[in-house]
Design a protein around this motif. Structure first.
Motif, mmCIF file in Angstrom:
data_model
loop_
_atom_site.group_PDB
_atom_site.id
_atom_site.type_symbol
_atom_site.label_atom_id
_atom_site.label_comp_id
_atom_site.label_asym_id
_atom_site.label_seq_id
_atom_site.Cartn_x
_atom_site.Cartn_y
_atom_site.Cartn_z
ATOM 1 N N SER A 1 0.735 -1.250 -0.051
ATOM 2 C CA SER A 1 0.159 0.073 -0.062
ATOM 3 C C SER A 1 0.899 1.334 -0.070
ATOM 4 N N GLU B 1 -1.072 4.969 -3.844
ATOM 5 C CA GLU B 1 -1.264 4.372 -2.321
ATOM 6 C C GLU B 1 -2.783 3.857 -2.088
ATOM 7 N N GLN B 2 -3.452 4.807 -2.422
ATOM 8 C CA GLN B 2 -5.063 4.457 -1.761
ATOM 9 C C GLN B 2 -5.493 3.393 -2.560
ATOM 10 N N GLU C 1 -4.071 0.278 -1.089
ATOM 11 C CA GLU C 1 -4.736 -0.065 0.294
ATOM 12 C C GLU C 1 -6.148 -0.374 0.230
ATOM 13 N N SER C 2 -6.891 0.069 -0.791
ATOM 14 C CA SER C 2 -8.180 -0.188 -0.881
ATOM 15 C C SER C 2 -8.594 -1.708 -1.512
ATOM 16 N N TYR D 1 -13.470 3.910 1.787
ATOM 17 C CA TYR D 1 -12.840 4.513 0.752
ATOM 18 C C TYR D 1 -13.619 5.242 -0.281
#
Length: 296
Positions: free
Chosen positions: A25, A30-31, A34-35, A105
């Motif tokens: 992540s 990044e997001q 991460e999701s 998210y």
């Protein structure tokens, strides 16, 4: 054999591969990663990839070279759950005991995370896994099975029919068609992919396909029953959602006990499909029974 021990062992095998196949992540963007990791690594039974492994094992194949192909089923399944939970579809708040992806998210990131998981599945199936890689012909067959099972003639087509049937009176035959596509086709793909990996003969692949179709129906029946009688703690999500959305289910037609009997009949048929296989197919036999006995 102890099916719960077997499932735990294979789940750990799959989880280890999933953990290392996704970018960290901390990578850009990044997001997104991460999701993706939030939903893919949230646990779950891993039934579909385990079916791929168990089918290959029934044909005397058990090399880690099959893990990318088995894992691709979980990538597809997870993407479908992320999209299923969105407000435009089932609008669920919880999945696998935690908030759904879009609740954490946002809708846009959840859609894109699902898209990325889906495309990564096909990337996994097309990569070179080293000296023990499958042949190009096998890889093409697997990609074809995955596309058919997850696409417009499979899972996605079934999801469309499911949405259209909400708050509608549908015949039993139409309900069966919905679930044969929405749930059954990806399970069918998982087993057939395992058969391709293991080098199944045409007769063996036919028998395995029949087995997959039988347990796919049993799986959906068990899900319908659990949605009525299960608890949120058992299911990892809210119970009773099918009735609230006006969905026809097997208990709508047969009641809870009648549905359980129907599921048992499916398992009996599945067992007969495996009569020509030896003890190496015992995990497949045990998984068939596990599917209707599970509580989550």
């Amino acid at each position: 054999m102890d099916i719960h021990q077997y499932l735990d062992q294979q789940r750990q095998r799959i989880d280890h591969y999933l953990e290392h196949s996704l970018p960290a992540s901390l990578c850009d963007p990044e997001q997104l990663y991460e999701s993706m990791r939030y939903s893919l690594l949230a646990g779950g039974k891993r039934v579909r990839p385990i079916l791929t492994i168990a089918t290959a094992q029934a044909l005397s194949y058990d090399d880690d070279a099959m893990l990318p192909f088995a894992a691709s089923l979980e990538f597809i399944h997870t993407y479908s759950l992320v999209h299923d939970d969105l407000p435009a579809m089932d609008d669920d708040d919880y999945r696998r005991g935690r908030l759904t992806n879009h609740k954490v998210y946002g809708d846009g990131m959840a859609i894109l995370a699902g898209d990325a998981l889906q495309t990564m599945a096909f990337g996994l199936c097309s990569q070179d896994a080293g000296p023990h890689s499958l042949t190009t012909s096998q890889q093409l067959q697997i990609i074809r099975e995955l596309a058919f099972g997850s696409g417009h003639q499979g899972m996605v087509g079934g999801q469309v029919m499911d949405i259209q049937a909400e708050n509608q009176e549908v015949e039993l035959s139409h309900l069966q068609k919905i679930h044969a596509h929405k749930t059954g086709q990806l399970i069918r793909a998982a087993v057939r992919i395992g058969g391709i990996i293991g080098g199944a003969s045409s007769t063996q692949l036919d028998n395995l396909t029949g087995y997959a179709e039988d347990i796919g129906l049993a799986f959906q029946i068990a899900d319908d029953v659990l949605n009525m009688v299960g608890t949120r703690e058992e299911l990892g999500k809210d119970a009773g959602t099918d009735e609230k959305r006006g969905k026809q289910t097997y208990p709508s037609f047969f009641g809870v006990e009648g549905s359980k009997k129907l599921g048992e009949d499916c398992v009996e048929r599945a067992m007969t499909r495996l009569e020509s296989f030896d003890h190496q197919a015992d995990p497949l036999r045990k998984i068939a029974s596990y599917i209707i006995e599970r509580r989550s």
